[in-house]
Design an enzyme around this catalytic site. Structure first.
Site, PDB file in Angstrom:
ATOM      1  N   GLN A 151       6.879  19.588  49.078  1.00 16.56           N
ATOM      2  CA  GLN A 151       6.237  19.171  47.109  1.00 16.56           C
ATOM      3  C   GLN A 151       5.638  19.637  46.573  1.00 16.56           C
ATOM      4  O   GLN A 151       5.043  19.757  45.490  1.00 16.56           O
ATOM      5  CB  GLN A 151       5.736  17.874  47.125  1.00 16.56           C
ATOM      6  CG  GLN A 151       7.166  17.036  47.045  1.00 16.56           C
ATOM      7  CD  GLN A 151       6.470  15.191  47.559  1.00 16.56           C
ATOM      8  OE1 GLN A 151       6.828  14.418  47.958  1.00 16.56           O
ATOM      9  NE2 GLN A 151       5.862  14.823  46.611  1.00 16.56           N
TER      10      GLN A 151
ATOM     11  N   ARG B   2       5.059   7.793  45.256  1.00 19.56           N
ATOM     12  CA  ARG B   2       5.483   7.272  43.660  1.00 19.56           C
ATOM     13  C   ARG B   2       4.137   7.039  43.201  1.00 19.56           C
ATOM     14  O   ARG B   2       4.350   5.700  42.482  1.00 19.56           O
ATOM     15  CB  ARG B   2       6.246   6.687  43.215  1.00 19.56           C
ATOM     16  CG  ARG B   2       6.864   7.019  42.504  1.00 19.56           C
ATOM     17  CD  ARG B   2       7.921   6.493  42.210  1.00 19.56           C
ATOM     18  NE  ARG B   2       8.429   7.392  40.770  1.00 19.56           N
ATOM     19  CZ  ARG B   2      10.014   7.300  40.398  1.00 19.56           C
ATOM     20  NH1 ARG B   2      11.324   6.522  41.507  1.00 19.56           N
ATOM     21  NH2 ARG B   2      10.408   7.403  39.391  1.00 19.56           N
ATOM     22  N   CYS B   3       2.880   7.636  43.747  1.00 18.03           N
ATOM     23  CA  CYS B   3       1.634   7.349  42.910  1.00 18.03           C
ATOM     24  C   CYS B   3       0.668   8.263  42.810  1.00 18.03           C
ATOM     25  O   CYS B   3       1.039   9.205  43.907  1.00 18.03           O
ATOM     26  CB  CYS B   3       0.411   5.436  43.278  1.00 18.03           C
ATOM     27  SG  CYS B   3       0.492   5.826  44.303  1.00 18.03           S
TER      28      CYS B   3
ATOM     29  N   GLU C 102       4.909   7.861  37.826  1.00 16.87           N
ATOM     30  CA  GLU C 102       4.446   6.685  38.711  1.00 16.87           C
ATOM     31  C   GLU C 102       3.908   5.577  38.008  1.00 16.87           C
ATOM     32  O   GLU C 102       4.083   4.834  38.869  1.00 16.87           O
ATOM     33  CB  GLU C 102       3.004   7.408  40.174  1.00 16.87           C
ATOM     34  CG  GLU C 102       3.873   8.966  40.183  1.00 16.87           C
ATOM     35  CD  GLU C 102       2.930   9.725  41.173  1.00 16.87           C
ATOM     36  OE1 GLU C 102       2.015   9.701  40.649  1.00 16.87           O
ATOM     37  OE2 GLU C 102       3.671  10.813  42.427  1.00 16.87           O
TER      38      GLU C 102
END
Lengths: 284, 163, 807
Positions: free
Chosen positions: C238, C385-386, C761
């Protein structure tokens, strides 16, 4: 997840399958759809030297309905059970159950023979077979014998089938009446937290015959005679159902797993059995 | 370990190849035939990323040994549509944003393709049930369902027009 | 040459497919045809395969490793152990959190699934066989999987390598299993307010351990070109540039001799931010063998060894006046970091941005303290996912609001509305040090409540409770409310860095002579659709159609340096860089247009896709014409060509927010919960592509649904992972997943060039408390205050059971 090496055999008749099974003894295993066995092999929790694939054996296929008798070849898939209209008319319990097993792709290859033969307490068809009082046909070197589904399961993954035998068919007599397979699971593809198969017959307003079996609530499927007896002769009123549920619960011994502790499972089992009886009765 | 001779018909083309019996169909497709559309997600037959069509059925090719597939006719995502003529499902997934990272998409579309042959007029509920062997971590499925409904309508319209 | 037939302005805008356009994704053409290019699709000549021998024990000494049988297996090229890596000083590696982590077991193992040896073979089947042949002897040690027990005086010593070290990267260590204490806010003032408050609510809120579990696991192909001395690493990264820098620092290979490529990535969700032993071993193996080495983890390895998320025990205390005005918030966290502190957070924030915990509320004084603790569990602590630890913070405050509402005897919606930061307070300085950029919470909240018919829902719920009490039903209704505020877009270089690298991001644009363009960014899409949306930003900035702009990411040899994609930072940071680089293009284009039109720069104005002479609309030059001229015409005082690069250092974070309502039917007897309705209103500032925003919301809500309702990584008392396959690790199918209704308000960020805030997110951050609050709310009337997630069947059943609802 990579399985260990094995030799592959694909016999085209039962006799050669049996011969191979006999030749390699403990090292050999038959495979039907493979969706229980292959993941175990990939996790290297099952070590198999010789894999005997039954897919080419024509005698293991087909659904035959002869009057009141239904005979289903071991290699009939769950999807074929679902799609067979005549079978659904004769024994709708099978379709209702098969639809609650795994997911579409797994049902496309998973077979009834594999489901009942491997002795996994999480499999759904064993309890259904006990509920229907089905007979399993086992073929071995010394011929063919029949074992009642209710006598087949000894412990988790331990059954009455001898190592050199193959389960070739299941058969049962159609009894009519109301049916239900009620299953609680966490999601599609999961085994049951608790599940119950129920068949009930009605004579006038009274229950004339009953059969109740349960999935994943002991190390083997459990057919509860006491639960059935509690319903026969009654009008299946809430109190009667309560007695049947109590009797069924007396026959199970669930174990804790990721689905929850024993106390929870017993409670849910009670609810599920009650609902299965109610639904079967409403259809009887 | 000894290899065996396999015959597979994949996307209409016959292939002869050597493989160990234990080789998984997904590995044979991806590594021997270079069909990298189907993916490996969970390896325990839960996620459906490896879904292909085998002899007219949707199967999870991570849980099929190549040896079991010997003689089979297989369709992968690569066998559906072509760059100049996408399959209605491929069009519909794009049109309705039925994918994000794309990893589940080949298995998803291949399964949807079979589902629409099993049931050409599915309801939303039929689709959710019929697609339950395929996991998606990105879309929340809502647009996948929408895309399959749209593709079904499109395919039925084409069929009607032809009749 | 100007167009022959004039096109209307609307048509020109439409043709660009710029901001606000639901442009179809360019990525989908290849993905729908199975032509994506993921790392496991890569095949290089002579490529070898790596596979790990992993520890079955959670805590044990490794007394011997015998690799002779494995090495004797035909096809096995090497078996690496810590002993082999030690001379290279690669048996340990630095973590992103300032700790260090074993690459291969160095004398002991500290969690189940830890990497012990790395087998390299010419085939993945042979590698797997060889793994079975490596004989490792272990001597078991006492296991600690509970962070509170880990801090007891006589707890086993986990990190013997840290013996005698009383301080770490984040300050003092007060116990052998203690990592840090991170504090923000005014503790004393907070305590004083709480001590004298009219109402205080207090709860321990656990946000359980889970895992991002993207459908594609982690993996890489490391390829050392011995001839040219160049190392190429393809992998599921990522943050490809960060990987390059780390690889250079670790290996000693100069950074220009390392090329990191992130191909298509099959979902990341934070799992693919970190650097894992598999990457290091593959690189070493490639250097040693001179051949490419592929390592792809399997699903069990993924769930047990790489990058868990959460595992926060949060003790919250909230004070208020009797009429419901919040006066203080205090939160102490016991953070279980596992065996190594490998959390992926900006360096100065060992608990990420957890101090956003005051949420959407105007809370005058607050304090946060986070104790990081070692246990015998896998390392990680990623932002699943945050943004960094923002879901934890949002969950805590949204639970505390509910608990406070119970204490006050008030409706939880009313408590929220009473305490929201008002629109006129922005930019708002929070008690814990953040400057919220913009917001209009009351508008969003009222819109949400109206959309779901909140009053009617409450009435129906009350009627249901009455029916339940009369024995007419066994189902209760839960109404889950959330108003969350996120903090994303890390971040300003002055306080945000990872391993020293400032968290700017970048975009480089090259306009081609015939009016198309390529833009390269330092980020990398994992499904977010960057190739689609960044082209839209640019289309609106430079007036070339998005369809004529190629977006390229993920190749460190060609892309400008950037910190990558996670924490919803791509739009806030790289999106801003894209707009800024576009503006540089436009500035030069204006000079070229002025020359071509023989007017002064200042006489021109920008109009969609062209510069027009003010007052003479028939005199203009389109961007395509300008691009052509920039390459083909000698323009005095200007270099040829039309290119620009921008490195954007954001002045502040962005603060997306939203209002969610979840309505749930709960079967008290079985614990089965059905989501009847889910409404999600998101405000992510300027909306670039509504279709993609909606898709992001659907996906994030589904992850939130999974986390809240069943997904967990649980350990037994001896450190065995209980949910290591997708049978037990809950990923919902289409069948279980609810239907969502999405909505929005649009409050642009004042400091972002196009006002966008990021959205990927938000639905996870806001979704988890919405689902969880619905479960709690169903039982509020029966006295429930707090029950820990995940709310799977048996835990919901247990709530009912403990409340005596089973008779």
């Amino acid at each position: 997840m990579i399985p260990a090496a094995f030799e592959y055999h694909r016999p085209s008749d039962i006799a050669s399958a049996l011969a191979t099974l006999r030749e390699f003894g403990d090292e050999a295993r038959v495979v039907a759809g493979g969706h229980s066995l292959i993941p175990m092999m990939k996790l290297r929790m099952a070590s198999i030297g010789h894999l005997i694939d039954l897919q080419d054996i024509a005698d293991l296929k087909g659904i035959r309905i002869d009057g009141n008798t239904v005979r289903i070849g071991a290699m009939v898939t769950q999807q074929e059970l679902i799609d067979d209209a005549a079978l659904t008319r004769a024994a709708p319990l099978l379709r209702e159950t098969a639809l609650q097993i795994a997911d579409p792709q797994v049902r496309a290859v998973g077979t009834i023979g594999g489901n009942v033969a491997n002795g996994d307490p999480g499999n759904d068809m064993p309890a259904v077979m006990q509920c229907l009082d089905a007979t399993f046909t086992l073929t071995g070197p010394s011929g063919t014998r029949d074992v009642k589904a209710r006598d087949f399961y000894e412990a988790a993954y331990v059954t009455a089938r001898a190592d050199e035998e193959i389960l070739t068919a299941v058969s049962f007599t159609v009894s009519g009446g109301g049916h239900a397979y009620e299953k609680q699971k966490r999601k599609i593809g999961d085994y049951a937290t608790a599940a119950a198969a129920v068949m009930l017959q009605k004579d006038g307003t009274a229950c004339s015959a009953a059969s109740i079996a349960m999935t994943n609530l002991s190390d083997v499927p459990v057919w509860s005679k006491a639960a059935a007896d509690a319903l026969v002769g009654t009008a299946c009123n809430p109190a009667d159902i309560g007695s049947a549920v109590a009797a069924a619960l007396a026959d199970i011994s669930p174990t804790a797993d990721n689905r929850g502790p024993v106390e929870f499972k017993r409670h849910v089992a009670g609810v599920i059995i009650r609902r299965a009886i109610e639904r079967a009765w409403s259809r009887a | 370990m000894k290899k065996m001779q396999l015959t597979l018909t994949v996307n209409g083309e016959a292939h002869e190849l050597l493989a160990e019996p234990r080789e998984l169909l997904i590995h044979v497709l991806r590594e021997k035939l270079n069909l990298t559309g189907p993916h490996i997600g969970c390896e325990t037959s839960h996620c459906g990323a490896c879904t292909v069509d085998m002899n007219g059925r949707s199967v999870k090719s991570c849980t099929v040994f190549a040896a079991q597939a010997n003689g089979a006719a297989i369709t992968t995502i690569e066998g559906l549509g072509s760059p100049g003529a996408l399959h209605p499902l491929q069009e519909a997934f794009r049109e309705h944003h039925g994918l994000q990272c794309g990893f589940c998409t080949p298995g998803m579309i291949t399964r949807a393709h079979r589902l629409l042959q099993e049931n050409p007029n599915p309801s939303e509920e039929d689709i959710r049930f019929g697609m339950a062997g395929n996991l998606c971590r990105c879309t929340g499925y809502q647009n996948i369902v929408k895309a399959i409904l749209a593709a079904a309508a499109e395919m039925n319209a084409v069929k009607e027009a032809a009749e | 040459m100007n167009e022959l037939a004039p096109i209307s302005r609307e048509d020109r805008v439409e043709k660009l497919k710029g901001l606000g356009h639901s442009r179809k994704r360019v990525e989908d053409v290849r993905f729908t045809q199975g032509k994506g290019n993921y790392v496991d699709d890569l095949k290089l000549p002579s490529m070898l395969y790596g596979d790990f021998v992993r520890s079955p024990y959670a805590h044990a000494r490794v007394t011997s490793i015998d690799k002779s049988a494995a090495l004797a297996l035909p096809g096995v090229v090497a078996v690496l152990t810590a002993e082999d890596l030690a001379p290279l000083n690669l048996h340990w590696m630095p973590t992103l959190a300032g700790d260090k982590q074993m690459v291969l077991a160095d004398g002991k193992v500290l969690f189940q699934g830890q990497e012990v040896a790395f087998v390299v073979a010419n085939d993945r089947y042979v590698a797997a066989d060889a793994v079975d042949l490596v004989v490792v002897e272990y001597e078991e040690l006492p296991v600690v999987t509970d962070p509170f027990k880990a801090l007891e005086p006589d707890a086993p010593v986990l990190r013997e390598d840290l013996a005698g070290q009383t301080s770490g990267a984040h300050g003092e260590r007060r116990h052998h299993n203690h990592i840090f204490l991170w504090e923000v806010g005014d503790k004393q003032a907070t305590e004083e307010v709480i001590a004298s408050a009219e109402v205080v609510a207090e709860e321990m809120v656990y946000y359980h351990r889970t895992h991002p579990c993207p459908l594609e696991t982690c993996g890489c192909v490391a390829s050392m070109d011995a001839v040219n001395g160049k190392l190429t690493i393809h992998g599921t990264f990522q943050a490809p540039h960060v990987v390059r820098t780390v690889a250079s620092l670790l290996s000693g290979i100069e950074e220009h001799k390392i090329r990191v490529i992130s191909p298509d990535i099959g979902g990341g969700f934070g799992n693919k931010v970190g650097v894992y032993p598999g990457y290091v071993c593959a690189i070493v193996a490639s250097i040693v063998t001179g051949k490419p080495v592929k390592w792809i983890e399997d699903r069990m390895e993924n769930l047990t060894a790489t990058a868990f998320a959460r595992d926060y025990w949060m003790k919250g205390r909230i004070a208020a006046t009797k009429d419901g005005r919040i006066t203080a918030l205090s939160c102490h966290v016991t953070a279980d970091h596992g065996a190594f502190d490998a959390c992926a957070d900006p360096t100065k924030f060992p608990a990420g941005f957890f101090s956003i915990v005051t949420g959407s509320y105007d809370i005058p004084v607050a304090y946060v303290g986070v104790d990081g603790v070692y246990t015998n569990k896998a390392p990680g602590g990623v932002a699943y996912r945050c943004s960094f630890r923002v879901t934890e913070a949002a969950y805590l405050i949204e639970r505390m609001i509910e608990v406070l509402a119970i204490e006050l005897g008030m409706d939880a919606a009313e408590v929220r509305a009473k305490n929201f930061i008002r629109k006129d307070q922005f930019p708002y300085q929070s008690a814990l040090g953040w400057e919220y950029d913009s917001g209009d919470y009351h508008t969003a909240w009222n819109k949400a409540l109206k959309a779901v018919g909140y009053e009617d829902l409450r009435r129906e719920q009350a009627e249901r409770v009455e029916a339940f009490k009369r024995g007419e039903t066994r189902k209760l209704i839960g109404i889950g409310l959330t108003h969350f505020t996120e903090i994303v877009g890390a971040g300003p270089v002055k306080n945000c860095d990872i391993l020293g690298m400032g968290m700017f991001d970048s975009c480089e644009i090259r306009i081609h002579p015939t009016g198309s363009a390529i833009a390269r960014l330092g980020t990398i899409s994992q499904g977010q659709g960057h190739a689609t949306t960044f082209a839209q930003i640019l289309a609106s900035e430079i007036g070339l159609p998005a369809d004529s702009i190629t977006i390229e990411e993920g190749d460190t040899d060609t892309a400008p340096y950037g910190l990558g994609t996670y924490g919803s930072r791509s739009t806030p940071v790289a999106g801003a860089a894209t707009a800024m680089a576009g503006r540089k293009i436009r500035a030069k284009a204006q000079m070229i247009a002025a020359y071509l039109l023989e007017v002064h720069d200042g006489d021109l104005e920008w109009d969609v896709d062209r510069f027009v002479v003010k007052g003479a609309p028939e005199r203009f030059k389109t961007m395509a014409e300008i691009a052509y001229a920039s390459y083909n015409q000698a323009i005095p005082g200007l270099e040829p060509g039309l290119e620009a690069v921008s490195y954007y250092d954001p002045p502040n974070m962005t603060y997306p927010f939203g209002a969610y309502v979840c309505v749930m039917e709960i079967d008290v007897d079985t614990g089965v919960a059905d989501i009847r309705q889910f409404y999600a209103l998101d405000d992510c500032g300027t909306r670039i592509n509504p279709m993609i925003i909606e898709g992001q919301v659907h996906g994030g809500l589904t992850e939130a649904f999974a986390i809240a309702m069943g997904q967990e990584i649980a350990y037994d008392e001896i450190g065995n992972v209980k949910n290591a396959t997708l049978m037990d690790f809950f990923l919902p199918t289409a069948w279980e997943t609810p239907h969502y209704v999405t909505d929005f308000t649009e409050t642009p960020s004042p400091h972002h060039p196009i006002g966008a805030k990021g959205v990927g997110e938000s639905p996870n951050v806001g979704g988890v408390p919405a689902f969880s609050n619905a479960v709690h709310d169903a039982f509020r009337v029966f006295g429930l205050k707090q029950a820990h997630m995940p709310h799977d069947h048996w835990r919901i059943w247990k709530i009912a059971h403990d409340l005596g609802l089973h008779g």
